[in-house]
Design a protein around this motif. Structure first.
Motif, PDB file in Angstrom:
ATOM      1  N   ARG A 222       0.841  -1.190   0.000  1.00 15.15           N
ATOM      2  CA  ARG A 222       0.000   0.000   0.000  1.00 15.15           C
ATOM      3  C   ARG A 222       0.881   1.247   0.000  1.00 15.15           C
ATOM      4  O   ARG A 222       1.834   1.343   0.775  1.00 15.15           O
ATOM      5  CB  ARG A 222      -0.897  -0.013   1.235  1.00 15.15           C
ATOM      6  CG  ARG A 222      -1.981   1.043   1.202  1.00 15.15           C
ATOM      7  CD  ARG A 222      -2.956   0.832   2.341  1.00 15.15           C
ATOM      8  NE  ARG A 222      -4.056   1.757   2.276  1.00 15.15           N
ATOM      9  CZ  ARG A 222      -5.080   1.749   3.117  1.00 15.15           C
ATOM     10  NH1 ARG A 222      -5.108   0.837   4.083  1.00 15.15           N
ATOM     11  NH2 ARG A 222      -6.066   2.609   2.992  1.00 15.15           N
ATOM     12  N   ILE A 223       0.565   2.188  -0.875  1.00 12.84           N
ATOM     13  CA  ILE A 223       1.410   3.369  -1.041  1.00 12.84           C
ATOM     14  C   ILE A 223       1.052   4.417   0.016  1.00 12.84           C
ATOM     15  O   ILE A 223      -0.099   4.862   0.093  1.00 12.84           O
ATOM     16  CB  ILE A 223       1.227   3.965  -2.454  1.00 12.84           C
ATOM     17  CG1 ILE A 223       1.602   2.921  -3.509  1.00 12.84           C
ATOM     18  CG2 ILE A 223       2.081   5.221  -2.621  1.00 12.84           C
ATOM     19  CD1 ILE A 223       1.202   3.287  -4.916  1.00 12.84           C
ATOM     20  N   PRO A 224       2.021   4.853   0.837  1.00 11.53           N
ATOM     21  CA  PRO A 224       1.745   5.839   1.890  1.00 11.53           C
ATOM     22  C   PRO A 224       1.771   7.270   1.344  1.00 11.53           C
ATOM     23  O   PRO A 224       2.696   8.041   1.598  1.00 11.53           O
ATOM     24  CB  PRO A 224       2.885   5.598   2.882  1.00 11.53           C
ATOM     25  CG  PRO A 224       4.020   5.136   2.028  1.00 11.53           C
ATOM     26  CD  PRO A 224       3.409   4.350   0.894  1.00 11.53           C
ATOM     27  N   TRP A 225       0.736   7.635   0.599  1.00 12.64           N
ATOM     28  CA  TRP A 225       0.721   8.936  -0.079  1.00 12.64           C
ATOM     29  C   TRP A 225       0.898  10.099   0.890  1.00 12.64           C
ATOM     30  O   TRP A 225       1.682  11.024   0.621  1.00 12.64           O
ATOM     31  CB  TRP A 225      -0.601   9.094  -0.837  1.00 12.64           C
ATOM     32  CG  TRP A 225      -0.738   8.220  -2.035  1.00 12.64           C
ATOM     33  CD1 TRP A 225      -1.501   7.101  -2.157  1.00 12.64           C
ATOM     34  CD2 TRP A 225      -0.080   8.379  -3.301  1.00 12.64           C
ATOM     35  NE1 TRP A 225      -1.364   6.543  -3.409  1.00 12.64           N
ATOM     36  CE2 TRP A 225      -0.509   7.306  -4.137  1.00 12.64           C
ATOM     37  CE3 TRP A 225       0.819   9.313  -3.797  1.00 12.64           C
ATOM     38  CZ2 TRP A 225      -0.049   7.172  -5.435  1.00 12.64           C
ATOM     39  CZ3 TRP A 225       1.279   9.168  -5.102  1.00 12.64           C
ATOM     40  CH2 TRP A 225       0.840   8.115  -5.901  1.00 12.64           C
ATOM     41  N   LYS A 226       0.207  10.076   2.011  1.00 13.38           N
ATOM     42  CA  LYS A 226       0.280  11.196   2.949  1.00 13.38           C
ATOM     43  C   LYS A 226       1.686  11.356   3.498  1.00 13.38           C
ATOM     44  O   LYS A 226       2.228  12.483   3.570  1.00 13.38           O
ATOM     45  CB  LYS A 226      -0.718  10.989   4.099  1.00 13.38           C
ATOM     46  CG  LYS A 226      -0.741  12.146   5.091  1.00 13.38           C
ATOM     47  CD  LYS A 226      -1.803  11.911   6.168  1.00 13.38           C
ATOM     48  CE  LYS A 226      -1.808  13.082   7.156  1.00 13.38           C
ATOM     49  NZ  LYS A 226      -2.827  12.885   8.228  1.00 13.38           N
ATOM     50  N   LYS A 227       2.297  10.243   3.894  1.00  3.06           N
ATOM     51  CA  LYS A 227       3.654  10.308   4.434  1.00  3.06           C
ATOM     52  C   LYS A 227       4.648  10.813   3.393  1.00  3.06           C
ATOM     53  O   LYS A 227       5.557  11.599   3.702  1.00  3.06           O
ATOM     54  CB  LYS A 227       4.073   8.930   4.941  1.00  3.06           C
ATOM     55  CG  LYS A 227       5.407   8.930   5.671  1.00  3.06           C
ATOM     56  CD  LYS A 227       5.731   7.547   6.222  1.00  3.06           C
ATOM     57  CE  LYS A 227       7.080   7.558   6.956  1.00  3.06           C
ATOM     58  NZ  LYS A 227       7.438   6.212   7.459  1.00  3.06           N
TER      59      LYS A 227
END
Length: 435
Positions: A222-227
């Motif tokens: 899962r891609i941690p976009w916010k981080k």
């Protein structure tokens, strides 16, 4: 072929070098071929500008989707699909400057297709190349851009003269097709973490960090976009990518005008010397990569210190050369100064450009997509702003042969280099920040 006897990671790096080389031959080639055809057809300068800039809009739009696709589908597959798409477009679209809608759609499609390439390359290299070889591997791969630009600048005008503008499209399509066949034959997905020898050798930088269950299920993490978006080291990369491409695209697009109007010197009289800035980028890009890996593997400097030193030296010297450029009033002086500026900018890529894989090897394609979007927007902004600055100089009754008319053109990227290097010094890291 000998390529079959090379270690697989070397084969991958060589193929990605050829990939970027062919991409930039295409970009330079379209500009050369379309300009020749448009001038012959009496197309206005504004219409030419629309066609020439359309590529960058498509290119900017597909950077982040390219990183996402490479993450989900695999960089190897996405890279092949993008190459096939732009090659087929070149093969089947006629070069007719009077069919503006067709040319716009074709360049938009090529831009979108090529926008997937660099995020895919970074995903592939992050998977295949062990950390102690990353600097020189990325530097060699990206230096293909400059080698391709130099080669296209030297060879393709002769192709146009002998065979006509459409022949450039055919040549580019053939090169794209040949590379696609090589990639299909010799590229492969990285070793899985459940292969002990591969893991021990440092391969699969992305895959080897994944839990075994996740790798076996073939599901992407899962891609941690916010981080990613809130990460200060990521923003340091983005800022420096913006500055690098602002300076590069301004020089690529406006140096010919500076020669013609600022120095009143025809480019046709320069022969092969106009290749020197790009050849210098090719040389210094590889020097930076080898130097970075040497500093890291010999433990002379940490990864963080190595990235900061090379980025700072590269951008500082480039800044001085850019701001001094309007002072040179001879073609040889301008070639020398622009070669220094572009060469040291390329050296700086061993700092910020490789840093994607230091901080986020698992999400290198995503981060590259974000930072390359900023770089593409920098090109659009920089090229347009430069034209406005020169129009303002003319409106103020300044002669374009005077250095004062060009001072702001080169001072802006020079000052951006200073600002960006400070940002990188303060915010960047060579440590992995995404698990």
């Amino acid at each position: 072929m000998k390529m079959a006897y090379l270690p697989k990671r070397y084969t991958i790096v060589i193929l990605t070098f050829i990939c970027t080389c062919v991409c930039y031959i295409e970009r330079v080639g379209f500009s050369i071929a379309y300009t020749a055809a448009a001038d012959a057809a009496g197309v206005t300068q504004s219409s030419k500008g629309v066609i020439l800039s359309t590529f960058y809009y498509g290119y900017a739009c597909s950077q982040v989707p390219g990183g996402w696709a490479a993450q989900r589908i695999g960089g190897r597959r996405v890279l092949l699909l993008s190459f096939v798409l732009w090659s087929l477009t070149c093969a089947f679209v006629p070069l007719d400057p009077n069919r503006v809608t067709l040319m716009v759609l074709a360049r938009l499609l090529v831009g979108v297709a090529q926008g997937f390439i660099f995020p895919s390359i970074h995903t592939v290299l992050a998977q295949w190349v062990p950390p102690h070889e990353r600097s020189r591997s990325v530097s060699l791969t990206t230096s293909g851009m400059y080698f391709g630009a130099a080669l296209g600048t030297l060879v393709l005008p002769t192709v146009v003269k002998l065979r006509g503008p459409q022949s450039v499209f055919v040549t580019e399509a053939a090169l794209g097709g040949m590379w696609s066949l090589l990639w299909s034959a010799y590229a492969a997905d990285p070793p899985r973490s459940d292969h002990p020898k591969a893991a021990a050798a440092g391969f699969g930088g992305e895959s080897s960090s994944l839990p075994t269950k996740l790798v076996d299920s073939n599901r992407a993490p899962r891609i941690p976009w916010k981080k990613i978006m809130l990460s200060l080291p990521i923003w340091a990369i983005v800022v420096n990518n913006f500055t690098f491409h602002y300076a590069l695209y301004v020089l690529m697009n406006w140096l010919p005008t500076y020669f013609e109007l600022g120095l009143q010197h025809s480019l046709q009289e320069m022969g092969s010397s106009k290749m020197l800035p790009y050849l210098n980028m090719f040389l210094f890009s590889n020097i930076g990569g080898v130097a970075a890996d040497k500093l890291i593997t010999s433990r002379t400097l940490s990864v963080t210190a190595t990235r900061k030193v090379l980025n700072t030296v590269g951008f500082a010297v480039a800044s001085a050369a850019l701001m001094a450029l309007p002072l040179f009033r001879t073609p040889d002086g301008v070639v020398f100064c622009s070669s220094v500026a572009l060469g040291f900018l390329a050296l700086g890529r061993a700092g910020f450009a490789v840093n994607h894989m230091d901080v986020a090897p698992r999400y290198a394609g995503i981060v590259m997509g974000i930072s390359n979007t900023a770089g593409t927007l920098a090109g659009i902004v920089g090229v347009d702003l430069t034209g406005r600055l020169l129009e303002a100089a003319k409106a103020a009754d300044l002669d374009l042969t005077a250095p004062e008319s060009w001072r702001a053109v080169f001072a802006i990227p020079g000052l951006l280099c200073v600002f960006s290097s400070l940002v990188f010094l303060l915010l960047s890291t060579g440590e992995r920040i995404f698990d």
